[in-house]
Design a protein around this motif. Sequence first.
Motif, PDB file in Angstrom:
ATOM      1  N   GLU A  17      28.775 -12.747  14.959  1.00  0.00           N
ATOM      2  CA  GLU A  17      29.538 -11.772  14.565  1.00  0.00           C
ATOM      3  C   GLU A  17      28.596 -10.747  13.556  1.00  0.00           C
ATOM      4  O   GLU A  17      28.818  -9.626  13.248  1.00  0.00           O
ATOM      5  CB  GLU A  17      30.786 -12.290  13.956  1.00  0.00           C
ATOM      6  N   LEU A  21      27.684  -6.837  13.810  1.00  0.00           N
ATOM      7  CA  LEU A  21      28.196  -6.026  12.642  1.00  0.00           C
ATOM      8  C   LEU A  21      26.888  -5.248  12.062  1.00  0.00           C
ATOM      9  O   LEU A  21      26.960  -4.291  11.708  1.00  0.00           O
ATOM     10  CB  LEU A  21      28.926  -6.690  11.553  1.00  0.00           C
ATOM     11  N   LYS A  83      35.065  -1.035  14.027  1.00  0.00           N
ATOM     12  CA  LYS A  83      35.816  -2.175  14.098  1.00  0.00           C
ATOM     13  C   LYS A  83      37.239  -2.306  15.183  1.00  0.00           C
ATOM     14  O   LYS A  83      37.421  -3.213  15.764  1.00  0.00           O
ATOM     15  CB  LYS A  83      36.682  -2.730  12.466  1.00  0.00           C
ATOM     16  N   PHE A  88      37.127  -6.066  15.774  1.00  0.00           N
ATOM     17  CA  PHE A  88      36.408  -6.937  14.749  1.00  0.00           C
ATOM     18  C   PHE A  88      37.306  -6.870  13.631  1.00  0.00           C
ATOM     19  O   PHE A  88      37.627  -6.022  13.067  1.00  0.00           O
ATOM     20  CB  PHE A  88      35.075  -6.170  14.367  1.00  0.00           C
TER      21      PHE A  88
END
Length: 107
Positions: A17, A21, A83, A88
């Motif tokens: 993750e 990101l 996001k 996310f």
Amino acid sequence: MPMIVVKFDDSKVVDEEIVTLSKALKDIVVKATGISEVFVYADSPRIKIDVAPIEVFVEMSAHKINDVSVLFENVKNQLSSWKKENNFTHPVTMTITPMNWKFEVGI
């Protein structure tokens, strides 16, 4: 050259993750600043006390920033959109720091 440092709590967020990101943050900062030489460091400190799940620190030369508030809002809005688009869900704490530094590459 803007530098992005991502610190994260590996008990709440997995490496994959953070890689995703970090790549998005790099693209967002490139777009927001117009500077293509952006790099990212990401890690989870060995010792963590009362930390946020993800903290992002963007450091760049002060003379490259016309208005830090405008830049912050631009990056924040792009990150919020990313996001949502990518589902996310982890909260991100972000800091943008204008730096008065001198550096030389390739010494």
